[in-house]
Design a protein around this motif. Structure first.
Motif, PDB file in Angstrom:
ATOM      1  N   ALA A  10      22.583  48.370  63.591  1.00 48.22           N
ATOM      2  CA  ALA A  10      22.899  48.296  62.166  1.00 48.22           C
ATOM      3  C   ALA A  10      24.349  48.706  61.958  1.00 48.22           C
ATOM      4  O   ALA A  10      24.818  49.676  62.550  1.00 48.22           O
ATOM      5  CB  ALA A  10      21.957  49.191  61.369  1.00 48.22           C
ATOM      6  N   GLY A  11      25.049  47.930  61.157  1.00 55.88           N
ATOM      7  CA  GLY A  11      26.458  48.190  60.884  1.00 55.88           C
ATOM      8  C   GLY A  11      27.402  47.340  61.722  1.00 55.88           C
ATOM      9  O   GLY A  11      28.577  47.216  61.381  1.00 55.88           O
ATOM     10  N   VAL A 103      25.126  43.349  60.617  1.00 54.82           N
ATOM     11  CA  VAL A 103      23.742  43.642  60.985  1.00 54.82           C
ATOM     12  C   VAL A 103      23.220  44.713  60.037  1.00 54.82           C
ATOM     13  O   VAL A 103      23.815  45.779  59.895  1.00 54.82           O
ATOM     14  CB  VAL A 103      23.656  44.123  62.454  1.00 54.82           C
ATOM     15  N   SER A 104      22.099  44.424  59.377  1.00 53.41           N
ATOM     16  CA  SER A 104      21.518  45.400  58.450  1.00 53.41           C
ATOM     17  C   SER A 104      20.322  46.132  59.051  1.00 53.41           C
ATOM     18  O   SER A 104      20.014  47.248  58.632  1.00 53.41           O
ATOM     19  CB  SER A 104      21.118  44.721  57.139  1.00 53.41           C
ATOM     20  N   VAL A 114      14.716  41.534  66.996  1.00 52.69           N
ATOM     21  CA  VAL A 114      14.773  40.910  65.676  1.00 52.69           C
ATOM     22  C   VAL A 114      15.941  41.539  64.924  1.00 52.69           C
ATOM     23  O   VAL A 114      15.977  42.755  64.738  1.00 52.69           O
ATOM     24  CB  VAL A 114      13.456  41.108  64.897  1.00 52.69           C
ATOM     25  N   VAL A 115      16.887  40.705  64.517  1.00 50.27           N
ATOM     26  CA  VAL A 115      18.102  41.188  63.862  1.00 50.27           C
ATOM     27  C   VAL A 115      18.160  40.638  62.442  1.00 50.27           C
ATOM     28  O   VAL A 115      18.084  39.427  62.233  1.00 50.27           O
ATOM     29  CB  VAL A 115      19.367  40.753  64.646  1.00 50.27           C
ATOM     30  N   GLU A 116      18.290  41.537  61.488  1.00 51.53           N
ATOM     31  CA  GLU A 116      18.477  41.159  60.078  1.00 51.53           C
ATOM     32  C   GLU A 116      19.967  41.246  59.773  1.00 51.53           C
ATOM     33  O   GLU A 116      20.635  42.211  60.178  1.00 51.53           O
ATOM     34  CB  GLU A 116      17.693  42.097  59.153  1.00 51.53           C
TER      35      GLU A 116
END
Length: 151
Positions: A10-11, A103-104, A114-116
């Motif tokens: 994330a980030g 990337v959140s 799984v990448v949001e």
């Protein structure tokens, strides 16, 4: 193309895609998606009849380019499983555009990462053309051979 080679967090930012869609590319896109609206390929019509400063970059083209930034980053092991974009602004021929994301969230499911992502299409001056989101799954390339997924 700059595919993801290390475990995303994330980030993390995905590499920005910088483009200047030109009249020929815009005409070809209009033809490919069967969009006959003249504002996308006829400069005189766009300016004199519709009142635009130049031919208009299709909203669907902006979305396709934003999705391309994601798939370029995800690489051959990545799969774009969900994508959404809200078109909020107009871009015109030969304007410098930027497509990027961050990337959140990251999780694991069934041997895949799984990448949001939170995404944005914008003009180089920072004017937002449309925010978006995506979900990408990245296959575990080494699960069968005992190799580290990110090695």
């Amino acid at each position: 193309m700059s595919e993801v080679r290390t475990a995303p967090h994330a980030g993390d930012r995905i590499p920005a895609l910088h483009l200047r869609p030109g009249p020929v590319q815009m005409f070809q896109f209009s033809a490919a998606v069967s969009n006959p609206h003249r504002i996308h390929y006829d400069r005189r019509w766009a300016i004199e009849t519709e009142g635009y400063p130049d031919i208009v970059v299709q909203g669907h083209m902006q979305a396709a380019l934003l999705a391309r930034a994601v798939t370029d980053w995800a690489g051959p092991r990545g799969r774009l499983v969900r994508f959404a974009m809200q078109n909020r602004g107009a871009a015109f021929a030969d304007e410098a555009l930027r497509f990027e994301g961050v990337v959140s969230a990251v999780s694991e499911a069934e041997g895949e990462t799984v990448v949001e992502l939170d995404l944005v299409a914008m003009k180089e001056d920072g004017t937002v053309l449309g925010p978006g989101t995506a979900t990408v799954t990245i296959r575990d390339r080494g699960a069968h051979e005992g190799v580290d997924k990110w090695g």
